[in-house]
Design an enzyme around this catalytic site. Structure first.
Site, PDB file in Angstrom:
ATOM      1  N   ASP A 151       0.836  -1.196   0.000  1.00 25.20           N
ATOM      2  CA  ASP A 151       0.000   0.000   0.000  1.00 25.20           C
ATOM      3  C   ASP A 151       0.870   1.244   0.000  1.00 25.20           C
ATOM      4  O   ASP A 151       2.081   1.184   0.266  1.00 25.20           O
ATOM      5  CB  ASP A 151      -0.929   0.003   1.215  1.00 25.20           C
ATOM      6  CG  ASP A 151      -2.136   0.932   1.046  1.00 25.20           C
ATOM      7  OD1 ASP A 151      -2.265   1.548  -0.027  1.00 25.20           O
ATOM      8  OD2 ASP A 151      -2.934   1.026   1.985  1.00 25.20           O
ATOM      9  N   LYS A 152       0.210   2.355  -0.270  1.00 27.04           N
ATOM     10  CA  LYS A 152       0.866   3.661  -0.310  1.00 27.04           C
ATOM     11  C   LYS A 152      -0.018   4.675   0.388  1.00 27.04           C
ATOM     12  O   LYS A 152      -1.256   4.561   0.391  1.00 27.04           O
ATOM     13  CB  LYS A 152       1.084   4.058  -1.768  1.00 27.04           C
ATOM     14  CG  LYS A 152       1.310   5.544  -2.030  1.00 27.04           C
ATOM     15  CD  LYS A 152       0.022   6.232  -2.459  1.00 27.04           C
ATOM     16  CE  LYS A 152       0.212   7.735  -2.580  1.00 27.04           C
ATOM     17  NZ  LYS A 152      -1.099   8.433  -2.722  1.00 27.04           N
ATOM     18  N   HIS A 153       0.591   5.671   1.002  1.00 24.97           N
ATOM     19  CA  HIS A 153      -0.166   6.761   1.610  1.00 24.97           C
ATOM     20  C   HIS A 153       0.553   8.069   1.333  1.00 24.97           C
ATOM     21  O   HIS A 153       1.786   8.128   1.317  1.00 24.97           O
ATOM     22  CB  HIS A 153      -0.291   6.574   3.120  1.00 24.97           C
ATOM     23  CG  HIS A 153      -1.117   7.640   3.784  1.00 24.97           C
ATOM     24  ND1 HIS A 153      -2.496   7.678   3.706  1.00 24.97           N
ATOM     25  CD2 HIS A 153      -0.747   8.736   4.506  1.00 24.97           C
ATOM     26  CE1 HIS A 153      -2.944   8.732   4.358  1.00 24.97           C
ATOM     27  NE2 HIS A 153      -1.910   9.394   4.851  1.00 24.97           N
ATOM     28  N   SER A 154      -0.232   9.109   1.112  1.00 24.80           N
ATOM     29  CA  SER A 154       0.315  10.448   0.886  1.00 24.80           C
ATOM     30  C   SER A 154      -0.177  11.389   1.972  1.00 24.80           C
ATOM     31  O   SER A 154      -1.300  11.240   2.467  1.00 24.80           O
ATOM     32  CB  SER A 154      -0.119  10.973  -0.486  1.00 24.80           C
ATOM     33  OG  SER A 154       0.189  12.357  -0.618  1.00 24.80           O
ATOM     34  N   ARG A 169      -9.411  15.415  18.406  1.00 25.73           N
ATOM     35  CA  ARG A 169      -8.249  16.263  18.111  1.00 25.73           C
ATOM     36  C   ARG A 169      -8.655  17.459  17.263  1.00 25.73           C
ATOM     37  O   ARG A 169      -8.154  18.573  17.447  1.00 25.73           O
ATOM     38  CB  ARG A 169      -7.176  15.460  17.373  1.00 25.73           C
ATOM     39  CG  ARG A 169      -6.433  14.449  18.229  1.00 25.73           C
ATOM     40  CD  ARG A 169      -5.617  13.506  17.349  1.00 25.73           C
ATOM     41  NE  ARG A 169      -4.695  14.240  16.512  1.00 25.73           N
ATOM     42  CZ  ARG A 169      -4.271  13.806  15.315  1.00 25.73           C
ATOM     43  NH1 ARG A 169      -4.717  12.673  14.817  1.00 25.73           N
ATOM     44  NH2 ARG A 169      -3.415  14.519  14.624  1.00 25.73           N
ATOM     45  N   THR A 179      -8.905  11.135  -2.115  1.00 26.97           N
ATOM     46  CA  THR A 179      -9.066  10.052  -3.083  1.00 26.97           C
ATOM     47  C   THR A 179     -10.506   9.560  -3.140  1.00 26.97           C
ATOM     48  O   THR A 179     -11.039   9.276  -4.222  1.00 26.97           O
ATOM     49  CB  THR A 179      -8.113   8.895  -2.728  1.00 26.97           C
ATOM     50  OG1 THR A 179      -6.762   9.368  -2.788  1.00 26.97           O
ATOM     51  CG2 THR A 179      -8.266   7.736  -3.700  1.00 26.97           C
ATOM     52  N   SER A 235      -2.146   8.026  13.743  1.00 30.88           N
ATOM     53  CA  SER A 235      -3.385   8.102  12.981  1.00 30.88           C
ATOM     54  C   SER A 235      -3.188   7.558  11.569  1.00 30.88           C
ATOM     55  O   SER A 235      -3.977   6.743  11.079  1.00 30.88           O
ATOM     56  CB  SER A 235      -3.887   9.544  12.922  1.00 30.88           C
ATOM     57  OG  SER A 235      -5.056   9.652  12.150  1.00 30.88           O
ATOM     58  N   LYS A 292      -4.416   3.064  10.730  1.00 29.16           N
ATOM     59  CA  LYS A 292      -5.354   2.606   9.700  1.00 29.16           C
ATOM     60  C   LYS A 292      -4.653   1.759   8.653  1.00 29.16           C
ATOM     61  O   LYS A 292      -5.171   0.728   8.210  1.00 29.16           O
ATOM     62  CB  LYS A 292      -6.020   3.812   9.033  1.00 29.16           C
ATOM     63  CG  LYS A 292      -6.890   4.638   9.954  1.00 29.16           C
ATOM     64  CD  LYS A 292      -7.643   5.696   9.195  1.00 29.16           C
ATOM     65  CE  LYS A 292      -6.733   6.802   8.673  1.00 29.16           C
ATOM     66  NZ  LYS A 292      -6.269   7.709   9.726  1.00 29.16           N
ATOM     67  N   LYS A 293      -3.483   2.200   8.225  1.00 25.58           N
ATOM     68  CA  LYS A 293      -2.786   1.487   7.151  1.00 25.58           C
ATOM     69  C   LYS A 293      -2.333   0.102   7.604  1.00 25.58           C
ATOM     70  O   LYS A 293      -2.517  -0.893   6.887  1.00 25.58           O
ATOM     71  CB  LYS A 293      -1.586   2.309   6.681  1.00 25.58           C
ATOM     72  CG  LYS A 293      -1.958   3.502   5.824  1.00 25.58           C
ATOM     73  CD  LYS A 293      -2.591   3.054   4.509  1.00 25.58           C
ATOM     74  CE  LYS A 293      -2.981   4.213   3.622  1.00 25.58           C
ATOM     75  NZ  LYS A 293      -3.627   3.766   2.371  1.00 25.58           N
TER      76      LYS A 293
END
Length: 457
Positions: free
Chosen positions: A90-93, A178, A130, A193, A197-198
């Site tokens: 997976d990828k996250h930005s 928050r 996204t 955070s 999730k990831k």
């Protein structure tokens, strides 16, 4: 939740700058997830962490507790015929403007033999989300059942969806608190955070795209680098090999910003109708890092050159586009989206060019302001309850160093009305600086600024 120590005493310890044990952090996160901690206690804990920070061990423990606060997906050894033959990646930005990497990278990795259960989010502030982009596709279901998600990942290799109620529930509540207690900008809370999730998706490897520049989440290059290093370190210590790339967001990544217009851009890239550019370079670099990872189920490439060659072949052959089409159809979207995007994607009624006040070259850009122009058009949210107009946005955005004049505009605005178009045009003219300079007089930022790799212990 049964606490071995009173939760207020654990909060007091953090308030006074003490380090919390993994057991104490686990109890607190469990109380956040099941509601046994009140909103006031959660807010006090968040403020204590915001003011005093956390050491590396605490941040790892917080991330693991958030990950484990709900279901952690498993893809092998369940006796369900789901044993995936390749790595789960997976990828996250950290977000930006014109950042549609996920739409291209997910199916591209799937075409190379990886499996991508990508849990994504909505737009936040000036950054596009996204999920908002995918909802521009009629019928696309961002909240499939667990079984539908698992089946699609197995059959198509990729599913880009929203966070379910079962994944990292502690994060959902903690983030909401928050957001209203001025504790968002805390590195341990940000990292836990993102990663909670990831990592709950059962990943073999993760790649992070951490932005820097005028459109980035973090205000300075130093802060962006610190975030990238912390994410890579914490994720790897939590058992997931992670690479973090520090990439430039001093201008939009793609020459467009919006929802339907970005889906169209992704389709054009997957179909090889467009070649080169910043978007392709960042996506290709992130994808190559993932092909070199995934050690648990075996790497998909043995060298960077082999990874890039495989990616180029799968893009040129149409295999990546085919995976995107299968994902869209598998989640309820039109089966012919790639063949006839104009039939399915919404289009704004007003489309007109935005010209600069003077001729010259683009020398600087307030990318955050460009993103906010899309929000003004209705392509983002001012409040969580706002509905999004998926048809609006910007296309043909001039890049740093581009010459603009009476023929070449700063961008094309897609709006619901002439009044909306004029407001966005004024914002763009204020956000993009044009000067009379030679091409060599424009300093172009480095796109890939750093690569930080961490292996799991």
């Amino acid at each position: 939740m049964t606490f071995r120590a009173l939760p207020q005493e654990l909060i007091r310890a953090k308030r006074d700058g003490q380090a919390l044990s993994p057991e104490a952090i686990g109890e607190l996160v469990g109380g956040i997830a099941d509601g046994s901690l009140s909103d006031a206690q959660v807010g006090a804990l968040a403020m204590a962490i915001f003011l005093n920070g956390m050491n590396a061990a605490e941040t790892v423990a917080l991330t693991e507790a958030v990950r484990d606060s709900g279901e952690v997906l498993a893809w092998r050894g369940l006796g369900e015929g789901l044993d995936l033959p390749g790595p789960v990646l997976d990828k996250h930005s950290t977000g930006g403007v014109g950042d549609l990497v996920s739409l291209v990278l997910g199916p591209w990795i799937a075409a190379c033999g990886g499996y991508v259960p990508m849990v994504s989010g909505r737009g936040l502030g000036h950054t596009g989300g996204t999920l908002d982009k995918l909802e521009a596709i009629p019928g696309y279901d961002i909240a499939p059942t667990r079984q539908r998600l698992r089946t699609l990942v197995r059959e198509a290799g990729v599913a880009i969806v929203g966070q379910t109620a079962e994944l990292a529930p502690a994060d959902r509540r903690l983030y909401a608190i928050r957001d209203v207690t001025a504790t968002v900008e805390s590195l341990p809370l940000i990292v836990s955070s993102i990663l909670g999730k990831k990592l709950a998706c059962g990943l073999d490897a993760l790649v992070m795209d951490v932005k820097s520049g005028s459109g980035a989440f973090m205000p300075t290059l130093e802060k962006s680098r610190e975030l990238a290093q912390t994410i890579a370190e914490v994720a790897s210590r939590a058992g997931t090999p992670t690479t973090a790339l520090l990439t430039d967001m001093s201008q939009p990544l793609a020459p467009c910003a919006g929802n339907a217009v970005e889906v169209r851009e992704a389709i054009d890239l997957l179909l090889c109708n467009k070649r080169g550019g910043r978007l392709l370079e960042v996506t290709r670099t992130l994808a190559a890092e993932l092909l070199l990872a995934g050690k648990l189920a075996g790497k998909l490439a043995e060298s960077r050159d082999a990874a890039l060659a495989l990616l180029d072949e799968r893009l040129a052959s149409g295999a990546a586009a085919e995976r995107f089409a299968r994902m869209v159809a598998g989640l309820g979207g039109p089966a012919d989206l790639l063949e006839r995007p104009e039939r399915h994607l919404p289009r704004a009624p007003v489309v007109r060019p935005v010209h600069a006040a003077r001729s010259g070259r683009v020398t600087r850009m307030d990318t955050r302001a460009v993103g906010l122009a899309v929000v003004t058009l209705g392509g983002g949210r001012r409040a969580p309850s706002d509905a999004i107009d998926h048809s609006v946005g910007l296309t043909g955005i001039a890049a740093l160093g581009d010459a603009v004049d009476g023929e070449r505009p700063l961008a094309w605005v897609h709006a619901a009305s002439e009044a909306d178009a004029e407001r966005a045009a004024s914002q763009l003219r204020a956000a993009i600086e044009v000067n009379d300079v030679a091409p060599e007089g424009v300093v172009l930022p480095t796109l890939i600024q750093d690569v930080i790799r961490r292996e799991a212990p």
